[in-house]
Design an enzyme around this catalytic site. Structure first.
Site, PDB file in Angstrom:
ATOM      1  N   GLN A 162       0.829  -1.359   0.126  1.00 35.03           N
ATOM      2  CA  GLN A 162       0.288  -0.128   0.199  1.00 35.03           C
ATOM      3  C   GLN A 162       0.826   1.393   0.115  1.00 35.03           C
ATOM      4  OE1 GLN A 162      -3.729   0.189   2.956  1.00 35.03           O
ATOM      5  NE2 GLN A 162      -2.528   1.929   4.150  1.00 35.03           N
ATOM      6  N   SER A 212       4.955  -0.838   3.690  1.00 34.77           N
ATOM      7  CA  SER A 212       5.056  -2.847   4.821  1.00 34.77           C
ATOM      8  C   SER A 212       5.169  -3.722   3.036  1.00 34.77           C
ATOM      9  CB  SER A 212       3.711  -2.763   6.281  1.00 34.77           C
ATOM     10  OG  SER A 212       3.768  -2.082   6.686  1.00 34.77           O
ATOM     11  N   GLU A 258     -10.596  -2.213   6.367  1.00 29.26           N
ATOM     12  CA  GLU A 258     -10.013  -2.739   7.724  1.00 29.26           C
ATOM     13  C   GLU A 258     -10.223  -3.002   8.510  1.00 29.26           C
ATOM     14  OE1 GLU A 258      -5.223  -1.017   7.254  1.00 29.26           O
ATOM     15  OE2 GLU A 258      -7.033   0.516   7.700  1.00 29.26           O
ATOM     16  N   ASN A 311      -3.734   7.085  17.412  1.00 27.31           N
ATOM     17  CA  ASN A 311      -4.657   7.269  18.798  1.00 27.31           C
ATOM     18  C   ASN A 311      -4.911   8.484  18.729  1.00 27.31           C
ATOM     19  OD1 ASN A 311      -4.349   4.399  19.005  1.00 27.31           O
ATOM     20  ND2 ASN A 311      -3.927   5.155  21.790  1.00 27.31           N
TER      21      ASN A 311
END
Lengths: 392, 352
Positions: free
Chosen positions: A128, A163, A246, A370
């Site tokens: 990605q 990744s 996801e 977060n």
């Protein structure tokens, strides 16, 4: 409301378990229990192909594209049995969970023909290309450019945190196709083959010593004109649609991995006497509760029939699991004591629990930090005023 | 597997929410707080007109024959308004104990009156109860709505006895209590004639799980209410020329409340559903739900006061009703540490 599975589902569970256990005891026993994403990449590509050969690769997909049209319950069961059998994670998880569903939803018939069978068959491994050095949480700030030239897209720029790019065959990239555009406008979504002179990949070493992610440089990199998903300028819409995938069934498989980590902590605590410490007992109980609530949160999320909006369980899921796992890493170190700070290897390499402690610092960052998650929850879940953002 | 409300459950939820929102108003709750902590009209209407009192009691016993999921739905809605009702003692403890452990005669004598709300019951736990034949002696200082009770279910954790509150030797004294919507009474028994419950183990077990599910669900409703009311306030209150809900320090705190509440919601309905389906993880679920939901409620109620500023600290504002109920639920039937230690024992074995 019903938590139990039907008799047919339990038979299906047995079928999954039998096949997976058979594989892990037989031809693929060498990769049983491999947890790191970068471990044994070649064998794991072969494992992808083995799954596909037996139609276990993408069971939720339509049969036409190599799936089984599996029901939600069946997908839940397969994900659980997959992890229970100690089968390593899917090296092509970006292909089967993100690229595939994106093509299924937004791709043309030709694109489906071209990509889906090979993704399902484990022949095309995807990564990605979203983040850039200056477009992290603010993804709409991407600067990588693409222009059409002689029937090809020509791409220049840089992606980061890609990744598994070093073992992938294709990359999907969000690029700026409208000169001078800003923010979410003027972006397009392209599929590009990685093996070409215009793409260079450099590994980035992480705090755990491993290098799962990369910098990816595009210098006049090319792909055919029909590698565009959706229309020119649809990039933002498609990227956002992709992120919603996801939260699919794969989350349950991920949780089974968490189960194994918690079990390892429990075993360590029993072995070294930490299990007698009342404070550790409280924290282990909290971890156990948190893991169970993650499972039931995911089942709520998956049971939701109206997918047009995210309910509370879906909105809070990412921050919930990421924060839980980061705490789990800290608990692991408190249980291990100084034993957790020395490695049995001569390289800077770690066994499961110290690696969990280090790697889990990334969980609360990637896929939306977060801080960003709290903004999303407050704005979408609670209807609070929005943060400053790109104006279109 | 489908972890979502059925259409029928959704309908019960909407009916219950509408009922409590319209009727269990702050004014009425405060009137009840000034008395014995019961809004009698609300109680009568709840039991007799809505027919929710016997929701999880079998149809053969005059209930609705539904399960703990439906009971949790009702308790959640009641908790959202901090309704002043004797629901805990009467419907979550004593009625289930009699339904599961009473003889036919005991069921016939008590259940109809409990479900219609005419009889109010209280649960009296006395660890050092002295039992001489059918005569009980002992004291509990923590009997919820004890001063209003007509019927007492007395237990030492093993045996269980039914005692009419007007039996000679019973002395009930109201206690000034932190949570005035559910005040404690001191109940003293001095050689009181009692009738043993036919199957105490079965009755007590049923009361225990019903009460824990009910308390956890009530806590969930209360926590959600704390969040909803604070969100509303944050959109109206202007400081520095903008709604305070637009400040990230404030927003993130509300988001944290929602993250906890969503987990509490999973916990409550997992426990209720697992108990209804007699799933093997039901005991763990029950401890998880009680500890997680009541701790969440307390945290949210505390945040509600903080995020309201000075007005949240006044008697006039309802924040303290939530805060006090939350604190009381945390301790009720074992605090969070205790329930988590039960879970730890399941996983790690008993502590040495």
């Amino acid at each position: 409301m019903k938590l139990g599975f039907s008799r047919e589902d339990e038979l299906f569970r047995q079928e999954c378990a039998d096949w997976l256990n058979g594989q892990m005891a037989g031809e693929f026993r060498d990769i049983k229990g491999v947890t790191k994403l970068t471990g044994s990449p070649q064998r794991r590509k072969e494992w992808e192909q083995q799954l596909a050969a037996h139609r276990w690769s993408c069971i939720g997909w339509p049969e036409q594209w190599g799936g089984r049209n599996a029901t939600l319950s069946q997908q839940v069961i397969f994900a659980e049995e997959y992890a229970r059998a100690g089968v390593p994670g899917r090296v092509n998880h970006i292909g089967i969970e993100l690229a595939g569903p994106t093509i299924l939803t937004f791709g043309t018939e030709e694109q489906k023909q071209r990509f889906l069978p090979d993704i399902a068959a484990g022949k095309t491994i995807f990564c990605q290309g979203f983040s850039e050095p200056n477009a992290g949480s603010d993804l709409a700030g991407v600067r990588t450019k693409a222009r059409l030239e002689d029937g090809e897209w020509v791409v220049n720029g840089q992606k980061i945190w890609t990744s598994l790019a070093h073992i992938s065959d294709w990359i999907f990239v969000v690029t700026r196709t409208e000169e001078g555009s800003q923010g979410p406008k003027g972006l397009s979504f392209l599929m590009m083959p990685i093996d070409q002179p215009g793409i260079e990949i450099r590994g980035i070493r992480q705090i755990n010593g491993d290098a799962e992610f990369n910098e990816t440089f595009f210098t006049d990199a090319r792909c055919p004109a029909d590698s565009l998903i959706g229309a020119v300028g649809d990039g933002w819409k498609i990227a956002m649609g992709l992120l919603a995938f996801e939260r699919g069934v794969s989350t349950l498989g991920q949780q089974m991995g968490f189960r194994n980590e918690l079990d390892e902590i429990i075993a360590a605590a029993k072995a070294n006497g930490a299990a007698q410490n009342p404070l550790i007992r409280q924290r282990i109980a909290r971890a156990e509760i948190g893991l169970r609530l993650m499972r039931y949160g995911a089942l709520r999320m998956l049971s939701q029939t109206d997918n047009s909006r995210m309910d509370g369980a879906a909105l809070t899921y990412k921050i919930q699991w990421a924060t839980w796992r980061r705490s789990l890493g800290e608990l692991a170190m408190d249980v291990l004591g100084q034993e957790g700070e020395i490695s049995p290897y001569s390289e800077y390499e770690w066994d499961t629990l110290p690696n969990l402690f280090l790697f889990s610092r990334a969980d609360t960052i990637y896929g939306g930090t977060n801080q960003i998650q709290r903004n999303l929850i407050a704005e979408r879940g609670l209807g609070l005023p929005r943060e400053p953002r790109w104006t279109s | 597997m489908e972890f979502a409300f059925s259409d029928e459950q959704q309908m019960i939820a909407e009916t219950a929410q509408a009922f409590f929102t319209q009727n269990a108003t702050s004014t009425r709750t405060r009137a009840a707080m000034a008395g014995d902590g019961i809004d009698r009209d609300l109680w009568r209407y709840f039991c007799q007109d809505l027919g929710f009192a016997g929701i999880a009691i079998g149809e053969d016993l005059g209930g609705a024959g539904l399960g703990l999921v439906e009971l949790a739905i009702i308790a959640e809605a009641a908790g959202a308004q901090v309704a002043a009702l004797p629901m805990l003692g009467s419907l979550l403890q004593v009625a289930p104990a009699i339904a599961a452990g009473g003889s036919d005669a005991q069921q016939a004598e008590w259940l109809p009156a409990l479900l219609s709300g005419e009889t109010i019951a209280a649960y009296v736990e006395v660890s050092d109860l002295r039992v001489e034949g059918q005569l009980l002696t002992g004291t509990s200082r923590f009997v919820t709505h004890g001063a209003a009770a007509d019927l007492l279910l007395v237990t030492n954790g093993e045996g269980a006895w039914l005692v009419r509150a007007d039996t000679p030797g019973v002395t009930v004294t109201t206690q000034t209590s932190l949570d005035q919507t559910r005040p404690f009474a001191r109940v003293e028994l001095d050689q009181v004639a009692a009738e043993a419950l036919a199957d105490p183990a079965g009755g007590l077990a049923c009361a225990y799980r019903t009460a824990l599910v009910g308390i956890a669900a009530e806590a969930l409703g209360g926590a959600q209410s704390c969040l909803d009311r604070t969100v509303d306030y944050s959109k109206e209150r202007i400081q520095f020329g903008r709604p305070i809900g637009s400040f990230q320090a404030y927003k993130h705190r509300l988001a944290d409340m929602m993250i906890e509440i969503e987990q509490a919601r999973s916990a409550v309905y997992w426990a209720a559903c697992a108990l209804d389906e007699e799933a093997p993880d039901a005991p763990l679920a029950l401890h998880a739900a009680k500890s997680f939901a009541t701790d969440t409620y307390f945290r949210c109620a505390g945040d509600m006061i903080q995020l309201h500023g000075g007005i949240g600290f006044t008697w006039e504002h309802d924040a303290h009703l939530f805060f006090k109920r939350a604190r009381s639920l945390q301790t009720m039937l074992g605090n969070g540490d205790w329930h988590r230690e039960r879970i730890a024992s399941m996983i790690l074995g008993e502590a040495a």
